[in-house]
Scaffold this active site. Sequence first.
Site, mmCIF file in Angstrom:
data_model
loop_
_atom_site.group_PDB
_atom_site.id
_atom_site.type_symbol
_atom_site.label_atom_id
_atom_site.label_comp_id
_atom_site.label_asym_id
_atom_site.label_seq_id
_atom_site.Cartn_x
_atom_site.Cartn_y
_atom_site.Cartn_z
ATOM 1 N N GLU A 93 32.966 -27.932 -94.672
ATOM 2 C CA GLU A 93 33.914 -27.450 -93.673
ATOM 3 C C GLU A 93 35.030 -26.627 -94.285
ATOM 4 O OE1 GLU A 93 34.817 -31.677 -92.615
ATOM 5 O OE2 GLU A 93 36.852 -30.897 -92.567
ATOM 6 N N CYS A 117 39.462 -41.824 -102.527
ATOM 7 C CA CYS A 117 40.803 -42.110 -101.962
ATOM 8 C C CYS A 117 40.652 -42.840 -100.623
ATOM 9 C CB CYS A 117 41.609 -40.827 -101.806
ATOM 10 S SG CYS A 117 41.828 -39.965 -103.384
ATOM 11 N N CYS A 120 40.988 -40.927 -97.125
ATOM 12 C CA CYS A 120 40.406 -39.588 -97.012
ATOM 13 C C CYS A 120 38.953 -39.646 -96.539
ATOM 14 C CB CYS A 120 40.502 -38.878 -98.358
ATOM 15 S SG CYS A 120 39.848 -37.202 -98.296
ATOM 16 N N HIS A 217 51.524 -39.307 -103.450
ATOM 17 C CA HIS A 217 51.389 -40.350 -102.425
ATOM 18 C C HIS A 217 52.129 -41.669 -102.689
ATOM 19 C CE1 HIS A 217 48.806 -37.455 -100.704
ATOM 20 N NE2 HIS A 217 47.680 -37.837 -101.251
ATOM 21 N N CYS A 334 40.901 -32.843 -93.892
ATOM 22 C CA CYS A 334 40.086 -33.336 -94.999
ATOM 23 C C CYS A 334 38.797 -34.074 -94.638
ATOM 24 C CB CYS A 334 40.905 -34.280 -95.853
ATOM 25 S SG CYS A 334 42.333 -33.497 -96.464
HETATM 26 N N1 SAH Z 1 40.939 -33.543 -103.806
HETATM 27 C C1 SAH Z 1 42.172 -32.827 -103.599
HETATM 28 C C2 SAH Z 1 42.196 -32.117 -102.246
HETATM 29 C C3 SAH Z 1 42.232 -33.087 -101.129
HETATM 30 S S1 SAH Z 1 42.805 -32.645 -99.563
HETATM 31 C C4 SAH Z 1 43.340 -33.786 -103.704
HETATM 32 O O1 SAH Z 1 43.129 -34.994 -103.755
HETATM 33 O O2 SAH Z 1 44.469 -33.322 -103.765
HETATM 34 C C5 SAH Z 1 44.485 -32.290 -99.587
HETATM 35 C C6 SAH Z 1 45.481 -33.415 -99.301
HETATM 36 O O3 SAH Z 1 45.282 -34.145 -98.084
HETATM 37 C C7 SAH Z 1 45.509 -34.444 -100.408
HETATM 38 O O4 SAH Z 1 46.835 -34.664 -100.771
HETATM 39 C C8 SAH Z 1 44.913 -35.652 -99.739
HETATM 40 O O5 SAH Z 1 45.300 -36.843 -100.404
HETATM 41 C C9 SAH Z 1 45.437 -35.527 -98.342
HETATM 42 N N2 SAH Z 1 44.703 -36.306 -97.325
HETATM 43 C C10 SAH Z 1 43.401 -36.643 -97.314
HETATM 44 N N3 SAH Z 1 43.095 -37.376 -96.216
HETATM 45 C C11 SAH Z 1 44.231 -37.478 -95.511
HETATM 46 C C12 SAH Z 1 44.570 -38.133 -94.278
HETATM 47 N N4 SAH Z 1 43.656 -38.811 -93.580
HETATM 48 N N5 SAH Z 1 45.850 -38.058 -93.859
HETATM 49 C C13 SAH Z 1 46.773 -37.362 -94.564
HETATM 50 N N6 SAH Z 1 46.522 -36.742 -95.724
HETATM 51 C C14 SAH Z 1 45.264 -36.802 -96.209
#
Ligand code: SAH
Length: 350
Positions: A93, A117, A120, A217, A334
């Site tokens: 996506e 994570c 995510c 985070h 994400c």
């Molecule tokens: N792998 C990379 C890119 C991930 S996406 C990373 O970890 O940074 C980008 C951001 O969105 C990251 O900070 C991730 O932790 C956050 N993220 C992922 N799922 C999320 C959710 N459900 N709510 C809020 N932020 C989220």
Amino acid sequence: MSKIELNSLTFDELQDFITTIDEKKYRAEQLYSFIHKNYGKEIEDITVFSKDLRDKLNRIGKLNNIEIFKRFDSKVDDTKKYLFLLEDDNIIEGVAMDYKHGLTACISTQVGCRMGCSFCASTKEGLIRMLNPSEMANQIYAMEEDLDKQISNIVLMGSGEPLDNYDNTIKFLDIIHHKKGHNISYRNITLSTCGLVPKIYELADEQIPITLSISLHSPFDEIRKTMIPIAKKYSIEEIMNACKYYYNKTNRRITMEYTLVKGVNDRKQDLKQLKTILKGLNCHVNLIPLNPIEEFKEQRPSKKSIERFKTALSIANIPATVRKEMGGDINASCGQLRRRFTNKSKNFFQ
Ligand code: SAH
């Protein structure tokens, strides 16, 4: 012998390739612009090349293409979310977000993700495979062609951990930046990582002036470990040292992503410790209200307490913004859309 994927080669690699097949160097420039400037998809269509040369290229090489499988349009803003179909039938996506400063594309770097994570959606089925440089670039080209508009900013924040697909990501950056192709400024590109420390050093040494965004985070290792498993391997202190190194090498301000989870990382002690660890680092904090997913039962804090958190950071001279929610009505966060698609227990098109 498997064919060479010509649209995954950097400009320099393409030049080498062209000379090794005994063709003139300028052919590389024509081929590169055909692919990376003019959205060329079939070698057959390079009409500036003779039929013989096209046949020769077709024998040794190929172009990898992706298709738009489905597009979802937000009703609340101009955000468009895409599901792309890869040549091996995998689905990834990407998102196109219309900001005042231009069209920003959020793209995926892997099919799935192995970082695990907790909050995510991208990682819930693990890593399926790495994306090739061409598959990263093609997400940009497909969105531009579909919207008939240039993308000015790129964020590597879709599914996947870009530093876990390091070589392909670096090649993609080279390809998309090259002046004979799409010519997107490095300064308009952001790479987000959950904190693969050795790779941050490696990236810093490349001296590519992109923005590095760290998924922090939590300022406490013990809490961070419960959210981001890789935190068991690399401590916050190690990440901070890597960030300082990155800043010294590139002179680029670091972004700290901070997904706010009620009662987990929005408490007074989190704020206090966050101020302590970020002191002296030239950074900006991007607060992301948690986007709830089925597998993670926590909630986001109230709007008011998110604002309070932001203000407290600003008062401490740490610039902070709350990430504007784009396309909230179309699962634009994400891996949520792909997850919905691959999650067979759900009826996707309902
Ligand atoms: N792998 C990379 C890119 C991930 S996406 C990373 O970890 O940074 C980008 C951001 O969105 C990251 O900070 C991730 O932790 C956050 N993220 C992922 N799922 C999320 C959710 N459900 N709510 C809020 N932020 C989220």
